[in-house]
Scaffold this active site. Structure first.
Site, PDB file in Angstrom:
ATOM      1  N   ARG A  90     137.162  61.034  17.896  1.00  0.00           N
ATOM      2  CA  ARG A  90     137.363  60.936  16.881  1.00  0.00           C
ATOM      3  C   ARG A  90     136.263  61.267  15.945  1.00  0.00           C
ATOM      4  O   ARG A  90     135.482  62.297  16.299  1.00  0.00           O
ATOM      5  CB  ARG A  90     137.687  59.313  16.653  1.00  0.00           C
ATOM      6  CG  ARG A  90     138.937  59.002  17.283  1.00  0.00           C
ATOM      7  CD  ARG A  90     139.397  57.518  17.177  1.00  0.00           C
ATOM      8  NE  ARG A  90     139.650  57.366  15.801  1.00  0.00           N
ATOM      9  CZ  ARG A  90     139.992  56.172  15.587  1.00  0.00           C
ATOM     10  NH1 ARG A  90     139.746  55.002  16.212  1.00  0.00           N
ATOM     11  NH2 ARG A  90     140.331  55.850  14.155  1.00  0.00           N
ATOM     12  N   ASN A 125     135.802  43.836  21.266  1.00  0.00           N
ATOM     13  CA  ASN A 125     136.161  45.146  20.458  1.00  0.00           C
ATOM     14  C   ASN A 125     135.875  44.914  18.797  1.00  0.00           C
ATOM     15  O   ASN A 125     136.599  44.325  18.293  1.00  0.00           O
ATOM     16  CB  ASN A 125     137.555  45.327  20.701  1.00  0.00           C
ATOM     17  CG  ASN A 125     138.062  46.685  19.951  1.00  0.00           C
ATOM     18  OD1 ASN A 125     137.343  47.063  18.958  1.00  0.00           O
ATOM     19  ND2 ASN A 125     139.205  47.143  20.265  1.00  0.00           N
ATOM     20  N   ARG A 176     149.596  49.371  12.647  1.00  0.00           N
ATOM     21  CA  ARG A 176     148.384  50.031  12.327  1.00  0.00           C
ATOM     22  C   ARG A 176     148.294  51.503  13.278  1.00  0.00           C
ATOM     23  O   ARG A 176     147.979  51.363  14.351  1.00  0.00           O
ATOM     24  CB  ARG A 176     146.978  49.622  12.361  1.00  0.00           C
ATOM     25  CG  ARG A 176     146.022  50.317  12.112  1.00  0.00           C
ATOM     26  CD  ARG A 176     144.753  49.697  12.481  1.00  0.00           C
ATOM     27  NE  ARG A 176     143.340  50.366  12.379  1.00  0.00           N
ATOM     28  CZ  ARG A 176     142.295  50.461  12.452  1.00  0.00           C
ATOM     29  NH1 ARG A 176     142.236  49.431  13.459  1.00  0.00           N
ATOM     30  NH2 ARG A 176     141.423  51.109  12.429  1.00  0.00           N
ATOM     31  N   GLU A 178     131.921  45.894  25.957  1.00  0.00           N
ATOM     32  CA  GLU A 178     132.313  46.508  24.789  1.00  0.00           C
ATOM     33  C   GLU A 178     133.466  47.488  25.100  1.00  0.00           C
ATOM     34  O   GLU A 178     133.673  48.194  26.106  1.00  0.00           O
ATOM     35  CB  GLU A 178     131.319  47.783  24.215  1.00  0.00           C
ATOM     36  CG  GLU A 178     131.746  48.092  23.127  1.00  0.00           C
ATOM     37  CD  GLU A 178     130.638  49.220  22.419  1.00  0.00           C
ATOM     38  OE1 GLU A 178     130.915  50.115  21.706  1.00  0.00           O
ATOM     39  OE2 GLU A 178     129.461  49.056  22.786  1.00  0.00           O
ATOM     40  N   PRO A 236     137.419  43.940  12.894  1.00  0.00           N
ATOM     41  CA  PRO A 236     138.440  44.193  11.865  1.00  0.00           C
ATOM     42  C   PRO A 236     139.688  44.985  12.137  1.00  0.00           C
ATOM     43  O   PRO A 236     139.441  46.072  12.910  1.00  0.00           O
ATOM     44  CB  PRO A 236     137.603  44.840  10.839  1.00  0.00           C
ATOM     45  CG  PRO A 236     136.306  45.199  11.579  1.00  0.00           C
ATOM     46  CD  PRO A 236     136.323  44.297  12.787  1.00  0.00           C
ATOM     47  N   ASN A 237     140.647  44.691  11.596  1.00  0.00           N
ATOM     48  CA  ASN A 237     141.839  45.450  11.648  1.00  0.00           C
ATOM     49  C   ASN A 237     142.583  45.488  12.931  1.00  0.00           C
ATOM     50  O   ASN A 237     143.858  45.790  13.066  1.00  0.00           O
ATOM     51  CB  ASN A 237     141.889  46.892  11.193  1.00  0.00           C
ATOM     52  CG  ASN A 237     141.245  47.088   9.805  1.00  0.00           C
ATOM     53  OD1 ASN A 237     141.919  46.368   8.938  1.00  0.00           O
ATOM     54  ND2 ASN A 237     140.326  47.746   9.726  1.00  0.00           N
ATOM     55  N   HIS A 266     137.083  49.630  23.495  1.00  0.00           N
ATOM     56  CA  HIS A 266     137.696  50.461  22.402  1.00  0.00           C
ATOM     57  C   HIS A 266     138.955  50.826  23.118  1.00  0.00           C
ATOM     58  O   HIS A 266     139.165  51.344  24.283  1.00  0.00           O
ATOM     59  CB  HIS A 266     136.879  51.526  22.110  1.00  0.00           C
ATOM     60  CG  HIS A 266     135.478  51.126  21.424  1.00  0.00           C
ATOM     61  ND1 HIS A 266     135.726  50.506  20.151  1.00  0.00           N
ATOM     62  CD2 HIS A 266     134.321  50.850  21.765  1.00  0.00           C
ATOM     63  CE1 HIS A 266     134.352  50.143  19.824  1.00  0.00           C
ATOM     64  NE2 HIS A 266     133.512  50.386  20.782  1.00  0.00           N
ATOM     65  N   ILE A 267     139.975  50.713  22.102  1.00  0.00           N
ATOM     66  CA  ILE A 267     141.393  51.235  22.532  1.00  0.00           C
ATOM     67  C   ILE A 267     141.448  52.622  22.494  1.00  0.00           C
ATOM     68  O   ILE A 267     141.973  53.499  23.364  1.00  0.00           O
ATOM     69  CB  ILE A 267     142.505  50.577  21.528  1.00  0.00           C
ATOM     70  CG1 ILE A 267     142.564  48.961  21.636  1.00  0.00           C
ATOM     71  CG2 ILE A 267     144.038  50.956  21.686  1.00  0.00           C
ATOM     72  CD1 ILE A 267     143.281  48.340  20.610  1.00  0.00           C
ATOM     73  N   SER A 268     141.029  53.111  21.589  1.00  0.00           N
ATOM     74  CA  SER A 268     140.976  54.782  21.368  1.00  0.00           C
ATOM     75  C   SER A 268     139.798  55.200  22.112  1.00  0.00           C
ATOM     76  O   SER A 268     138.770  54.615  21.938  1.00  0.00           O
ATOM     77  CB  SER A 268     140.956  55.137  19.930  1.00  0.00           C
ATOM     78  OG  SER A 268     139.994  54.914  19.181  1.00  0.00           O
ATOM     79  N   TYR A 307     146.700  53.506  17.998  1.00  0.00           N
ATOM     80  CA  TYR A 307     146.622  52.172  18.880  1.00  0.00           C
ATOM     81  C   TYR A 307     147.813  51.661  19.673  1.00  0.00           C
ATOM     82  O   TYR A 307     147.792  50.581  20.151  1.00  0.00           O
ATOM     83  CB  TYR A 307     146.067  51.185  17.558  1.00  0.00           C
ATOM     84  CG  TYR A 307     144.972  51.677  17.097  1.00  0.00           C
ATOM     85  CD1 TYR A 307     143.698  51.365  17.716  1.00  0.00           C
ATOM     86  CD2 TYR A 307     144.745  52.254  15.763  1.00  0.00           C
ATOM     87  CE1 TYR A 307     142.430  51.682  17.348  1.00  0.00           C
ATOM     88  CE2 TYR A 307     143.494  52.588  15.023  1.00  0.00           C
ATOM     89  CZ  TYR A 307     142.443  52.541  15.993  1.00  0.00           C
ATOM     90  OH  TYR A 307     141.192  52.590  15.223  1.00  0.00           O
ATOM     91  N   ASP A 316     122.745  42.774  17.338  1.00  0.00           N
ATOM     92  CA  ASP A 316     121.582  41.924  17.721  1.00  0.00           C
ATOM     93  C   ASP A 316     121.909  40.488  18.449  1.00  0.00           C
ATOM     94  O   ASP A 316     121.395  40.046  18.992  1.00  0.00           O
ATOM     95  CB  ASP A 316     120.790  41.596  16.376  1.00  0.00           C
ATOM     96  CG  ASP A 316     119.840  42.623  15.895  1.00  0.00           C
ATOM     97  OD1 ASP A 316     119.686  43.599  16.634  1.00  0.00           O
ATOM     98  OD2 ASP A 316     119.406  42.585  14.667  1.00  0.00           O
ATOM     99  N   ALA A 347     135.437  48.842  13.738  1.00  0.00           N
ATOM    100  CA  ALA A 347     134.392  49.681  12.684  1.00  0.00           C
ATOM    101  C   ALA A 347     133.150  49.005  12.894  1.00  0.00           C
ATOM    102  O   ALA A 347     132.152  49.653  12.769  1.00  0.00           O
ATOM    103  CB  ALA A 347     135.048  50.190  11.644  1.00  0.00           C
ATOM    104  N   HIS A 373     130.148  50.404  14.748  1.00  0.00           N
ATOM    105  CA  HIS A 373     129.162  51.771  14.540  1.00  0.00           C
ATOM    106  C   HIS A 373     128.229  51.470  13.270  1.00  0.00           C
ATOM    107  O   HIS A 373     127.627  52.273  12.851  1.00  0.00           O
ATOM    108  CB  HIS A 373     130.257  52.956  14.164  1.00  0.00           C
ATOM    109  CG  HIS A 373     131.349  52.985  14.902  1.00  0.00           C
ATOM    110  ND1 HIS A 373     131.242  53.572  16.288  1.00  0.00           N
ATOM    111  CD2 HIS A 373     132.665  52.659  14.696  1.00  0.00           C
ATOM    112  CE1 HIS A 373     132.363  53.346  16.845  1.00  0.00           C
ATOM    113  NE2 HIS A 373     133.361  52.732  16.023  1.00  0.00           N
TER     114      HIS A 373
END
Length: 138
Positions: free
Chosen positions: A104, A71, A17, A95, A9-10, A97-99, A22, A84, A74, A77
């Site tokens: 955070r 990625n 954004r 996995e 998402p996003n 993540h950009i940030s 990002y 699963d 959200a 989390h």
């Protein structure tokens, strides 16, 4: 070697954004640069804001591809279902993540994906995807 990048998402809003978090580059142009930088891989890309579609993509590619870069945004989390799905497939998942999620909000410090991922790359901006691709060269 077939590798798919699955974004959640996003991430379709990259470049627009929160550029302070990002960056300013959209993912489509970045993906084109990855294809040029890693010609030894047959790279494909999928993005959805819908949890079930991400699970479907993991299941669709999780037995036939050589690697998945995920990625989940959200959903990392919050989604036991995505966690699963990663556990259920045989294709290794990195996995990404950009940030730096640990710099955070505290709810971002837990991943439902990490326990079943082959590895995690966090906090290097879009370069996180490159680092994940390098992991498949070994």
């Amino acid at each position: 070697m077939k590798i798919i990048i699955i974004n959640g998402p996003n991430l379709n809003l990259l470049g627009k954004r929160e550029p302070n978090v990002y960056g300013n580059q959209d993912f489509e142009s970045y993906f084109q640069s990855l294809q040029q930088q890693f010609p030894q891989f047959e790279l494909s890309y999928f993005q959805s804001n819908i949890e079930g579609e991400l699970i479907d993509a993991l299941q669709a590619h999780g037995f036939s591809y050589d690697g998945i870069i995920l990625n989940a945004g959200a959903y990392t989390h919050t989604s036991i279902g995505i966690g699963d799905a990663v556990k259920a497939i045989t294709t290794p998942v990195i996995e990404v993540h950009i940030s730096n999620t640990y710099a955070r909000e505290s709810f971002r410090h837990h991943s439902h994906i990490a326990p079943n991922a082959a590895g995690i790359v966090i906090g290097f901006g879009l370069k996180s995807y490159q680092l994940a691709l390098y992991s498949f060269l070994n």
